[in-house]
Scaffold this motif. Structure first.
Motif, PDB file in Angstrom:
ATOM      1  N   ASP A   1      43.654  43.214  52.364  1.00  0.00           N
ATOM      2  CA  ASP A   1      43.452  42.250  51.277  1.00  0.00           C
ATOM      3  C   ASP A   1      42.018  42.422  50.780  1.00  0.00           C
ATOM      4  OD1 ASP A   1      43.483  40.190  49.479  1.00  0.00           O
ATOM      5  OD2 ASP A   1      43.217  38.627  50.994  1.00  0.00           O
TER       6      ASP A   1
ATOM      7  N   ASP B   1      42.069  37.055  49.152  1.00  0.00           N
ATOM      8  CA  ASP B   1      42.918  35.945  48.729  1.00  0.00           C
ATOM      9  C   ASP B   1      43.287  35.048  49.908  1.00  0.00           C
ATOM     10  OD1 ASP B   1      42.869  36.853  46.141  1.00  0.00           O
ATOM     11  OD2 ASP B   1      44.677  38.085  46.370  1.00  0.00           O
TER      12      ASP B   1
ATOM     13  N   GLY C   1      50.695  37.908  48.297  1.00  0.00           N
ATOM     14  CA  GLY C   1      50.206  38.121  49.654  1.00  0.00           C
ATOM     15  C   GLY C   1      51.153  37.598  50.712  1.00  0.00           C
TER      16      GLY C   1
ATOM     17  N   SER D   1      40.504  41.421  55.471  1.00  0.00           N
ATOM     18  CA  SER D   1      40.184  41.025  54.101  1.00  0.00           C
ATOM     19  C   SER D   1      38.749  41.401  53.772  1.00  0.00           C
ATOM     20  CB  SER D   1      40.363  39.515  53.901  1.00  0.00           C
ATOM     21  OG  SER D   1      41.695  39.129  54.185  1.00  0.00           O
TER      22      SER D   1
ATOM     23  N   ASP E   1      44.204  46.851  46.552  1.00  0.00           N
ATOM     24  CA  ASP E   1      44.254  47.026  48.006  1.00  0.00           C
ATOM     25  C   ASP E   1      44.402  48.496  48.390  1.00  0.00           C
ATOM     26  OD1 ASP E   1      44.078  44.317  48.149  1.00  0.00           O
ATOM     27  OD2 ASP E   1      46.217  43.984  48.423  1.00  0.00           O
TER      28      ASP E   1
END
Length: 425
Positions: A5, A9, A42, A69, A107
């Protein structure tokens, strides 16, 4: 298993810090993200991560599930954050390979970072079926808006059209305004399609370089341009003098007949200037520049001959007549030359001129090539007369080649005992 990610998010919607490691932790994360934003893709990527991990466990493999992330400050800081988290995961679990799960083009930019640290067996791209076209369009528009050249090429003309069309429609009418706008857009598309801007830029650069270097061709090109204008003017006058100028064929032939001497003179002047530049320069003259003036004259003769033939057939020009000649005892009466004979004379003259040009180009370019070879020969060790020693081989001046001393010794040893080293011959 690792779910990537890049824009964080997950952390922005749940308040959790990555990496999130473990089956139960990721499973709980799915619920948190889904409750925070049910429409986020997601959620689907997290569920896909759990599904693939469960399939691998069913096959008897040891699987560690993790969510990594980035951050929201910048793309560089996001990539560095992902790299640090991956290093921590490598140190803690030492995996043999990884399966990467992503859900967007952003991504996917993180995949090389994962590949630099562990072997990636598979990349699972999750695309929500209902949003496939919307997401693809979004990323295409984003890439388009990021390209400055495309913005200037497409958005600026569209903006000008939207601004100018209402004014034209108000002052001259909608139909006239639309016609003017489409004309401008058509010219712009042709301008970009034919790369006119690059041609104009290159021409200006060559002219500037020619002026600064003092080339003769600058003057001859100017003279050639003047002769071209004169030829066009003379051709237009010839067409305007026709009594019946209907159709296209007859005016075109008349224009070619009247203008071709001037146009050929213009081309001959330009080619002569380029030839003088080559002659003044240090490099040998290329055969193409020597042959070009003869080709120009030959083409001019052919065009003049055929145009004269057609015009004479239409009685627009008079046949050629040779006046009487008195050479002592030899007397030749006045006679005329038919249209076919005149055309044959022009064609034969063009062929003779082209052959002479080819001979001149071959002769002088051959001398230039020999001069270059003579200049290069001393540097490479190739001289006239006397033997040459090259890698154990001796080349005499008469063209015969024989093995050098090493090969002769080897052949002698082989002749004496029937053995010896087998040197290539």
């Amino acid at each position: 298993m690792v779910c990537l990610d890049r824009t964080d998010d997950v952390g922005r919607k749940t308040g959790l810090r990555s990496p999130v490691v473990g089956w139960e932790a990721v499973r709980a994360l799915v619920t948190d993200v889904g409750l925070a934003d049910p429409e986020d893709s997601g959620v689907n990527s997290l569920l896909e991560t759990l599904r693939v991990a469960q399939d691998l466990r069913d096959d008897g493999e040891a699987v560690v599930v993790a969510v990594v992330s980035g951050d929201r400050e910048s793309m560089v800081s996001a990539d560095r954050s992902v790299a640090r988290q991956l290093d921590d995961l490598m140190a803690a679990h030492d995996p043999e390979s990884a399966v990467v799960v992503i859900d967007s083009a952003e991504d996917e930019r993180l995949v090389p970072i994962v590949e630099s640290r562990v072997r990636v067996d598979s990349v699972d791209r999750v695309v929500v079926r209902q949003a496939r076209d919307i997401e693809s369009t979004y990323y295409l528009l984003k890439q388009f808006l990021a390209d400055e050249e495309l913005r200037q090429t497409v958005l600026v003309p569209i903006g000008l059209t939207l601004l100018v069309f209402p004014m034209l429609a108000w002052f001259v009418g909608p139909a006239e305004g639309a016609a003017a706008i489409t004309t401008v857009i058509g010219l712009f598309l042709l301008y970009k399609g034919f790369n006119v801007d690059e041609v104009v830029t290159g021409l200006a650069r060559r002219i500037r370089e020619s002026l600064y270097s003092g080339q003769v061709s600058v003057v001859t090109y100017a003279v050639a341009a003047g002769l071209t204008l004169v030829g066009i003017f003379v051709g237009v006058l010839g067409v305007s003098s026709l009594e019946d100028a209907s159709g296209v064929a007859l005016p075109a032939v008349q224009f070619a007949f009247d203008s071709v001497p001037w146009l050929a003179a213009a081309a001959l002047t330009a080619s002569a200037g380029r030839l003088l530049d080559e002659a003044i320069g240090e490099e040998p003259i290329r055969g193409s520049y020597l042959n070009l003036p003869f080709i120009v004259v030959a083409v001019g003769l052919v065009v003049r001959g055929f145009s004269a033939y057609f015009l004479e057939q239409q009685a627009l020009i008079d046949p050629v007549r040779v006046s009487a000649i008195e050479l002592g005892v030899l007397s030749i009466d006045t006679f005329g030359i038919a249209a076919g004979e005149r055309l044959a004379g022009y064609v034969v003259g063009a062929i003779v001129v082209s052959l002479v040009g080819a001979k001149v180009a071959a002769t002088f370019s051959g001398d230039a090539d020999r001069t270059v070879l003579e200049d290069v020969a001393p540097e490479s060790g190739l001289t006239d007369g006397g033997p040459q020693e090259l890698d154990g081989w001796r080349s005499d001046s008469d063209g015969d080649s024989s093995p050098g001393s090493e090969s002769e010794a080897a052949d002698s040893a082989r002749d004496e005992d029937g053995s010896g080293p087998d040197y290539p011959r």
